[in-house]
Design an enzyme around this catalytic site. Structure first.
Site, PDB file in Angstrom:
ATOM      1  N   ALA A   6       0.836  -1.198   0.000  1.00 12.01           N
ATOM      2  CA  ALA A   6       0.000   0.000   0.000  1.00 12.01           C
ATOM      3  C   ALA A   6       0.874   1.253   0.000  1.00 12.01           C
ATOM      4  CB  ALA A   6      -0.905   0.003   1.225  1.00 12.01           C
ATOM      5  N   GLU A  43      -1.531  -9.352  -1.200  1.00 11.90           N
ATOM      6  CA  GLU A  43      -2.977  -9.544  -1.050  1.00 11.90           C
ATOM      7  C   GLU A  43      -3.675  -9.527  -2.402  1.00 11.90           C
ATOM      8  OE1 GLU A  43      -4.427  -7.954   3.184  1.00 11.90           O
ATOM      9  OE2 GLU A  43      -3.396  -6.396   2.027  1.00 11.90           O
ATOM     10  N   GLU A  71       3.632  -6.237   6.817  1.00 16.80           N
ATOM     11  CA  GLU A  71       2.879  -5.143   7.435  1.00 16.80           C
ATOM     12  C   GLU A  71       3.277  -4.892   8.886  1.00 16.80           C
ATOM     13  OE1 GLU A  71       0.085  -6.421   4.087  1.00 16.80           O
ATOM     14  OE2 GLU A  71       1.545  -7.356   5.427  1.00 16.80           O
ATOM     15  N   GLY A 106       0.075  -5.232   0.465  1.00 16.99           N
ATOM     16  CA  GLY A 106      -1.092  -5.166  -0.390  1.00 16.99           C
ATOM     17  C   GLY A 106      -0.871  -5.821  -1.732  1.00 16.99           C
TER      18      GLY A 106
END
Length: 688
Positions: A60, A102, A122, A99
């Site tokens: 992210a 993911e 993370e 992310g």
């Protein structure tokens, strides 16, 4: 465009294009969601998702974390991919982290290139996966591997990902391989969200928590990640997602996440000042003077970066020692699997140790790592100046000595720079680049170029006793010794600092490095020490008794049989005796009082360092304290932590402490200015 798409023969090609690392910001999320609708409207047979450049997607966009979440939210985007009737294939070439991982797990299939990595780091930013990672990963790789990957934040290479069944195959050209996948085979792959969760396993969960307690004490995110994973084992996939998202959003605005983001961005901002316009010298061959532990570590770091290194020694015994020391590091790296046999042989082929300075006549950089003596270093620099090209840069690894004095002995002092490595030099990431009064821009550019080649974190420092890090360390130890003599024990001090987040306290750390090193430095300072400053003699008594630390089996602690440390009552008695001789009334300090005194002493010294222009900004001090001296990363570094306390509160407490000792606790003018104006240390500028 952050996401591009094209259709060829009913196959959709979607590419994330958000340089430099394809961070998944709002525009990327919107682009991916649009691509889902686009693919469904066209009834494509598949979508092949890739990343442009050197990354699939590196997580992210952390710059968004300080603001309210922006739509579309990543969980919604990934649910759309995962539930789409058009199957998506993640073609991963480069890193797929956070992310990015993911996104890949929401795809029906994953194909990785051999050089790729995938992981969920993370927790290193103080958060947990927030877009289904805690629920999709266990379904794909099992509970044990998911707990390990998420709670520790360590990525997998392509081979390990294949073994873990996180990727379906590893191919040189993932995009081409994704195109070749049989349509029927692709249609038989169950969407990730439909896969069953693994069975609840109390033992695995308990082991994961025990590992975190050992490796990441005091950190919130790893344990929350385990909790969320556990919660999802017994409820439907879509019921678990809100639990994960709520935990992510809560952690994102917490103090630890803010501190870790600060260090994350500080590390990436550690670059050469824009005012430096000169080019570095060539770095293909580098001379290292001194083959002891530090010199051998520096040489190995150079070899590991693909450079050629020659160690210069004073005699054949020194050459033999240098060869042995470097070989030990190579062997250790082989045993740990960090290098292959072929690479080890390549390292050996690019390394030499000799007494002959003429063998480095083509080297444009020499790094002196000899004995910490001004006379020794002056002699080394004189030899190097006669041997190396006139444009070559001469660097010293000194921890304390005056670089200006050393440079003044040469016809061209602009060639001289400090390159202060930290032991072990091939492992520690920090590199203090010390700029003397006459140091040229070319020398500074060379220092930063070397730091980049070695993958170090470079911090530019000015000349003073100890530069940035060791100057703060000296004040830290002085404050610790004062607390020790006035009422505590080394183990109480160490315990207090470990509770703050240090891996080890100041006394155990000194036992590791050796008490004789600090003793030699104190003797060097005898002639210039402020007679009004209180001097604590306990460490000198320790050296007189031969208690030098681990290497002698006893220092501040005893090390019976070479095993773990045990408290030493003789050491405690020394403090009581010295306190009595000094007519001091001892105080029973609490752990909180010990921590406060040591931390405030460091903050005050660091503020002076910044005010004097030795450090260029508070961010650099944070990097030095975290990567060189063990200040807890999750507190953001010394100055970031100071800003959480507030300058007003710090100054008020320092003024109280100055009533005990007006010299040691003299309040930094910079702190006083910050307290008066409300400026944060992060925004403060040197007065000089």
């Amino acid at each position: 465009m952050s996401v591009t798409k094209r259709n060829e023969a009913d196959v959709g090609y979607v590419e994330i294009d958000n340089p430099p690392v394809n961070a998944i910001g709002q525009s990327v999320r919107q682009g991916l969601l649009d691509a889902v609708r686009w693919a469904e409207e066209l009834h494509l047979t598949r979508v092949i998702l890739s990343g442009k450049g050197r990354a699939f997607a590196a997580g992210a966009d952390a710059r968004e974390f300080d603001s309210a979440p922006l739509e579309p939210h990543l969980p919604d985007v990934l649910n759309a991919i995962d539930e789409s009737f058009v199957p998506w294939i993640a073609a991963i070439d480069g890193v797929a982290l956070g992310g990015g991982a993911e996104v890949a797990m929401a795809c029906r299939m994953r194909i990785m290139s051999p050089k790729s990595q995938i992981g969920m780091p993370e927790v290193t930013l103080g958060v947990i996966p927030g877009a289904g990672g805690t629920q999709r990963l266990p379904r794909l790789v099992g509970l044990a591997k998911a707990l390990d990957m998420i709670s520790l934040g360590k990525p997998l290479n392509a081979a390990d990902a294949l073994a873990a069944k996180l990727t379906h195959t590893v191919e040189d050209d993932p995009v081409e391989e994704a195109y070749m996948v049989n349509t029927e085979e692709l249609g038989c792959i169950v969407p990730t969200w439909e896969l069953p969760a693994p069975e609840h396993d109390k033992e695995l969960l308990a082991n994961a928590r025990a590992t975190i307690a050992k490796k990441s004490p005091n950190q919130i995110a790893p344990n929350r990640a385990i909790d969320v994973i556990e919660a999802g084992l017994s409820i439907p996939f879509h019921d678990a997602l809100p639990i994960e998202r709520a935990a992510f959003l809560e952690l994102k605005i917490g103090d630890q996440a803010r501190a870790l983001r600060h260090i994350f961005f500080a590390e990436r901002a550690a670059k050469m000042p824009e005012t430096i316009k000169a080019d570095p010298v060539a770095l293909d061959h580098i001379a290292v003077v001194g083959g002891g532990t530090m010199g051998a570590g520096i040489a190995y770091a150079l070899l590991n970066a693909g450079l050629r290194a020659t160690i210069l020694e004073t005699d054949e015994d020194g050459v033999a020692r240098a060869l042995t020391n470097v070989e030990k590091v190579i062997d250790a790296s082989l045993k740990r699997g960090l290098i292959s046999d072929a690479r080890a042989q390549d390292h050996r082929a690019r390394f030499n140790a000799t007494t002959d300075y003429t063998t480095v006549g083509d080297a444009m950089l020499a790094i002196e790592a000899a004995f910490e003596s001004m006379e020794v270093k002056k002699d080394v620099f004189a030899k190097l100046a006669m041997t190396l090209p006139k444009e070559a840069i001469l660097a010293t690894n000194t921890s304390y000595l005056d670089i200006n004095e050393l440079a003044a002995t040469l016809p061209d002092p602009s060639r001289v720079i400090g390159l202060h490595f930290f032991a072990p030099a091939h492992i520690m990431k920090l590199l203090e680049i010390v700029r003397g009064d006459k140091t040229s821009d070319a020398a500074i550019a060379t220092g930063f170029a070397l730091g980049k080649a070695l993958r170090k974190i470079p911090v530019l420092a000015g000349v003073c006793d100890g530069f940035i890090g060791n100057r703060i360390l000296a004040r830290y130890r002085e404050a610790a010794d004062t607390v020790f003599m006035d009422g505590s024990s080394p183990w109480e001090v160490d315990e207090a600092m470990e509770a703050l987040g240090y891996a080890m306290g100041p006394y155990e750390a000194q036992d590791l490095s050796g008490l004789d090193i600090a003793h030699a430095n104190r003797r060097r300072q005898d002639a210039t020490r402020d007679p009004n400053r209180r001097y604590i003699p306990i460490a000198d008594r320790m050296v007189e008794l031969g208690k030098l630390g681990r290497k002698t089996g006893a220092g501040w602690y005893r090390y019976p049989g070479g095993n773990g440390k045990v408290d030493d009552p003789i050491v405690a008695d020394l403090a009581i005796e010295e306190s009595h001789l000094a007519k001091r009334e001892r105080t029973d300090y609490s752990g909180e009082q010990i921590t406060e005194r040591l931390v405030l002493a460091m903050i005050n010294e660091a503020a002076d360092i910044l005010d004097e222009g030795i450090a260029h900004n508070a961010r650099d001090i944070d990097l030095v304290t975290v990567f060189g001296y063990g200040f807890p990363r999750w507190r953001g570094g010394l100055m970031h932590y100071a800003d959480t306390l507030g300058a007003k509160a710090i100054v008020a407490r320092l003024r109280e402490l100055s009533q005990e000792d007006a010299v040691a606790w003299k309040v930094s003018p910079l702190l006083e200015r910050c307290a008066e104006t409300g400026i944060k240390l992060a925004d403060a500028a040197p007065s000089k």
